[in-house]
Motif scaffolding. Structure first.
Motif, PDB file in Angstrom:
ATOM      1  N   GLY A   1       0.714  -1.187   0.077  1.00 53.40           N
ATOM      2  CA  GLY A   1      -0.012  -0.056   0.022  1.00 53.40           C
ATOM      3  C   GLY A   1       0.876   1.267   0.029  1.00 53.40           C
ATOM      4  O   GLY A   1       0.518   2.144  -0.788  1.00 53.40           O
ATOM      5  N   GLU A   2       1.807   1.344   0.856  1.00 56.09           N
ATOM      6  CA  GLU A   2       2.858   2.420   0.883  1.00 56.09           C
ATOM      7  C   GLU A   2       3.501   2.505  -0.538  1.00 56.09           C
ATOM      8  O   GLU A   2       3.785   3.596  -0.986  1.00 56.09           O
ATOM      9  CB  GLU A   2       3.592   2.271   2.193  1.00 56.09           C
ATOM     10  CG  GLU A   2       2.906   2.482   3.524  1.00 56.09           C
ATOM     11  CD  GLU A   2       3.888   1.954   4.565  1.00 56.09           C
ATOM     12  OE1 GLU A   2       4.512   2.989   5.326  1.00 56.09           O
ATOM     13  OE2 GLU A   2       3.775   0.902   4.937  1.00 56.09           O
ATOM     14  N   PHE A   3       4.094   1.396  -0.976  1.00 57.70           N
ATOM     15  CA  PHE A   3       4.527   1.241  -2.189  1.00 57.70           C
ATOM     16  C   PHE A   3       3.979   2.075  -3.227  1.00 57.70           C
ATOM     17  O   PHE A   3       4.453   2.934  -3.872  1.00 57.70           O
ATOM     18  CB  PHE A   3       4.883  -0.071  -2.629  1.00 57.70           C
ATOM     19  CG  PHE A   3       5.418  -0.151  -3.973  1.00 57.70           C
ATOM     20  CD1 PHE A   3       6.962  -0.425  -4.136  1.00 57.70           C
ATOM     21  CD2 PHE A   3       5.080  -0.215  -5.280  1.00 57.70           C
ATOM     22  CE1 PHE A   3       7.660  -0.573  -5.030  1.00 57.70           C
ATOM     23  CE2 PHE A   3       5.739  -0.395  -6.317  1.00 57.70           C
ATOM     24  CZ  PHE A   3       7.015  -0.477  -6.427  1.00 57.70           C
ATOM     25  N   HIS A   4       2.665   1.907  -3.563  1.00 58.93           N
ATOM     26  CA  HIS A   4       1.742   2.581  -4.414  1.00 58.93           C
ATOM     27  C   HIS A   4       1.645   3.954  -3.976  1.00 58.93           C
ATOM     28  O   HIS A   4       1.343   4.688  -5.070  1.00 58.93           O
ATOM     29  CB  HIS A   4       0.616   1.639  -4.765  1.00 58.93           C
ATOM     30  CG  HIS A   4       1.059   0.357  -5.562  1.00 58.93           C
ATOM     31  ND1 HIS A   4       1.154   0.122  -6.895  1.00 58.93           N
ATOM     32  CD2 HIS A   4       0.927  -1.035  -4.842  1.00 58.93           C
ATOM     33  CE1 HIS A   4       1.603  -0.890  -7.019  1.00 58.93           C
ATOM     34  NE2 HIS A   4       1.219  -1.885  -6.067  1.00 58.93           N
ATOM     35  N   SER A   5       1.188   4.219  -2.939  1.00 62.14           N
ATOM     36  CA  SER A   5       1.101   5.608  -2.365  1.00 62.14           C
ATOM     37  C   SER A   5       2.248   6.366  -2.829  1.00 62.14           C
ATOM     38  O   SER A   5       2.192   7.402  -3.265  1.00 62.14           O
ATOM     39  CB  SER A   5       0.702   5.392  -1.153  1.00 62.14           C
ATOM     40  OG  SER A   5      -0.302   5.190  -0.635  1.00 62.14           O
ATOM     41  N   GLU A   6       3.383   5.929  -2.611  1.00 63.03           N
ATOM     42  CA  GLU A   6       4.719   6.668  -2.884  1.00 63.03           C
ATOM     43  C   GLU A   6       4.928   6.891  -4.387  1.00 63.03           C
ATOM     44  O   GLU A   6       5.133   7.688  -4.916  1.00 63.03           O
ATOM     45  CB  GLU A   6       5.832   5.879  -2.232  1.00 63.03           C
ATOM     46  CG  GLU A   6       7.285   6.625  -2.727  1.00 63.03           C
ATOM     47  CD  GLU A   6       7.387   7.813  -2.032  1.00 63.03           C
ATOM     48  OE1 GLU A   6       8.250   8.838  -2.483  1.00 63.03           O
ATOM     49  OE2 GLU A   6       6.875   7.883  -0.746  1.00 63.03           O
ATOM     50  N   LEU A   7       4.323   5.837  -5.188  1.00 61.45           N
ATOM     51  CA  LEU A   7       4.310   5.730  -6.597  1.00 61.45           C
ATOM     52  C   LEU A   7       3.608   6.730  -7.262  1.00 61.45           C
ATOM     53  O   LEU A   7       3.900   7.680  -7.970  1.00 61.45           O
ATOM     54  CB  LEU A   7       4.099   4.508  -7.260  1.00 61.45           C
ATOM     55  CG  LEU A   7       4.661   4.038  -8.477  1.00 61.45           C
ATOM     56  CD1 LEU A   7       6.128   4.323  -8.730  1.00 61.45           C
ATOM     57  CD2 LEU A   7       4.190   2.595  -8.804  1.00 61.45           C
ATOM     58  N   GLU A   8       2.427   6.601  -6.509  1.00 65.10           N
ATOM     59  CA  GLU A   8       1.234   7.912  -6.987  1.00 65.10           C
ATOM     60  C   GLU A   8       1.855   9.033  -6.731  1.00 65.10           C
ATOM     61  O   GLU A   8       1.383  10.272  -7.531  1.00 65.10           O
ATOM     62  CB  GLU A   8       0.130   7.650  -6.454  1.00 65.10           C
ATOM     63  CG  GLU A   8      -0.763   6.221  -6.856  1.00 65.10           C
ATOM     64  CD  GLU A   8      -2.194   5.931  -6.118  1.00 65.10           C
ATOM     65  OE1 GLU A   8      -2.215   6.890  -5.243  1.00 65.10           O
ATOM     66  OE2 GLU A   8      -2.358   4.898  -6.183  1.00 65.10           O
ATOM     67  N   SER A   9       2.507   9.434  -5.768  1.00 64.90           N
ATOM     68  CA  SER A   9       2.697  10.804  -5.265  1.00 64.90           C
ATOM     69  C   SER A   9       3.858  11.383  -6.442  1.00 64.90           C
ATOM     70  O   SER A   9       4.153  12.463  -6.623  1.00 64.90           O
ATOM     71  CB  SER A   9       3.378  10.796  -4.062  1.00 64.90           C
ATOM     72  OG  SER A   9       4.774  10.176  -3.989  1.00 64.90           O
ATOM     73  N   LEU A  10       4.549  10.526  -6.962  1.00 62.97           N
ATOM     74  CA  LEU A  10       5.547  10.776  -8.088  1.00 62.97           C
ATOM     75  C   LEU A  10       5.095  11.548  -9.134  1.00 62.97           C
ATOM     76  O   LEU A  10       5.563  12.333  -9.751  1.00 62.97           O
ATOM     77  CB  LEU A  10       6.264   9.513  -8.330  1.00 62.97           C
ATOM     78  CG  LEU A  10       7.343   8.994  -7.467  1.00 62.97           C
ATOM     79  CD1 LEU A  10       7.994   7.672  -8.071  1.00 62.97           C
ATOM     80  CD2 LEU A  10       8.374   9.786  -6.963  1.00 62.97           C
ATOM     81  N   ALA A  11       3.622  11.085  -9.227  1.00 65.74           N
ATOM     82  CA  ALA A  11       2.967  11.769 -10.683  1.00 65.74           C
ATOM     83  C   ALA A  11       2.870  13.212 -10.222  1.00 65.74           C
ATOM     84  O   ALA A  11       2.813  13.975 -11.331  1.00 65.74           O
ATOM     85  CB  ALA A  11       1.793  10.965 -10.838  1.00 65.74           C
ATOM     86  N   TYR A  12       2.568  13.607  -9.202  1.00 64.62           N
ATOM     87  CA  TYR A  12       2.340  14.961  -8.669  1.00 64.62           C
ATOM     88  C   TYR A  12       3.678  15.962  -8.067  1.00 64.62           C
ATOM     89  O   TYR A  12       3.393  16.978  -7.959  1.00 64.62           O
ATOM     90  CB  TYR A  12       1.434  15.039  -7.729  1.00 64.62           C
ATOM     91  CG  TYR A  12       0.040  14.236  -8.078  1.00 64.62           C
ATOM     92  CD1 TYR A  12      -0.652  14.750  -8.870  1.00 64.62           C
ATOM     93  CD2 TYR A  12      -0.014  12.881  -7.500  1.00 64.62           C
ATOM     94  CE1 TYR A  12      -2.016  14.230  -9.334  1.00 64.62           C
ATOM     95  CE2 TYR A  12      -1.198  12.243  -8.067  1.00 64.62           C
ATOM     96  CZ  TYR A  12      -2.054  12.842  -8.938  1.00 64.62           C
ATOM     97  OH  TYR A  12      -3.352  12.202  -9.231  1.00 64.62           O
TER      98      TYR A  12
END
Length: 273
Positions: free
Chosen positions: A119-130
């Motif tokens: 979950g934290e992996f994908h949250s961090e990944l999503e934050s990179l887009a912004y």
């Protein structure tokens, strides 16, 4: 010596001695942080100059890298948390240091991956887009960020051979990333072992060696004993199978097909090596 000069000197020692022990590095990092405290620059306050902000950011980045080399995830996480306010500053206030930031972020992703914190992996990944307003970071194409993203995708697909290849090749971006290789290898072996137990009643020791990416048949026997597998007549017998006469033909399920594919890839790897 002025605190600014002391800070610069300490950072130079840290950067030019990456193999320094964690105990030595911790002492130098403590000196650096004390200098930052005296300069009122432990956090990015408005009155702190850009040059000093750069030095503070660099201190925490070095701390994060040394923590990973020392296999100290808790210290690494603390340094990453201290870095975040610096990374969030606008580029007009603090010029971005993209390679180092991406290296630290990639290490965070690998840590999440090896700890099963998806979950934290994908949250961090999503934050990179912004990051920086969005659109400024080629995540998949970046040397540091793309590596953990590919590993996570292959792990989810069960493409363990591709993960193994990536960990043994020039794809590894830097030495700090290789720290996670042994952890991932053990995770992959455990997953393949669990799938093998579901898919097969037994396997030859020679095939199990290739399947688990082990170096010798002795390593297979040692691994088998740890898993509670029986070893007899050159075969590994999985739980609930006491004798070869009990082994019958079983229909292929998803686990069996995955194991056969992995075994084929493992044999190919052996011929390449």
């Amino acid at each position: 010596m002025p605190d600014n000069d002391l800070l610069t000197q300490v950072l130079s020692q840290l950067k030019h001695s990456p193999s320094m022990s964690w105990a030595e590095a911790s002492k130098l990092l403590s000196i650096a942080k004390l200098a930052l405290l005296k300069l009122n620059a432990l956090t990015p306050k408005a009155e702190v100059s850009t040059d000093l902000l750069c030095l503070a950011r660099e201190t925490y980045e070095q701390g994060a890298l040394f923590a990973i080399r020392a296999r100290n995830p808790d210290a690494f996480t603390r340094y990453v948390q201290q870095l975040q306010p610096f990374y969030e500053l606008p580029s007009t206030r603090l010029p971005p240091n993209v390679p180092e930031r991406n290296k630290v972020t990639g290490l965070s992703l690998l840590l999440f991956l090896t700890q099963g914190r998806y979950g934290e992996f994908h949250s961090e990944l999503e934050s990179l887009a912004y990051r920086d307003g969005g659109g400024s970071c080629d995540v998949e194409g970046d040397r540091y960020l793309g590596y953990p993203i590919r590993l996570e995708r292959w792990l989810m697909e069960g493409s363990y051979d591709r993960v193994w290849r990536a960990m043994k090749s020039s794809e590894v971006p830097c030495d700090e990333y290789s720290v996670f290789s042994e952890i991932l290898k053990n995770q992959i072996r455990s997953e393949i072992a669990s799938s093998s137990e579901r898919a097969y009643p037994c396997l030859p020791i020679s095939s199990t060696k290739s399947l688990l990416f082990l170096d010798s048949e002795g390593d297979v026997i040692h691994f088998a004993h740890r898993r509670g597998w029986a070893v007899k007549d050159g075969h590994i017998f999985f739980p609930n199978v006491a004798d070869a006469s009990e082994v019958g033909v079983q229909s292929k399920d998803v686990s069996q097909m995955m194991i056969e594919n992995t075994l084929g890839y493992a044999r190919e790897l052996e011929t390449i090596v």
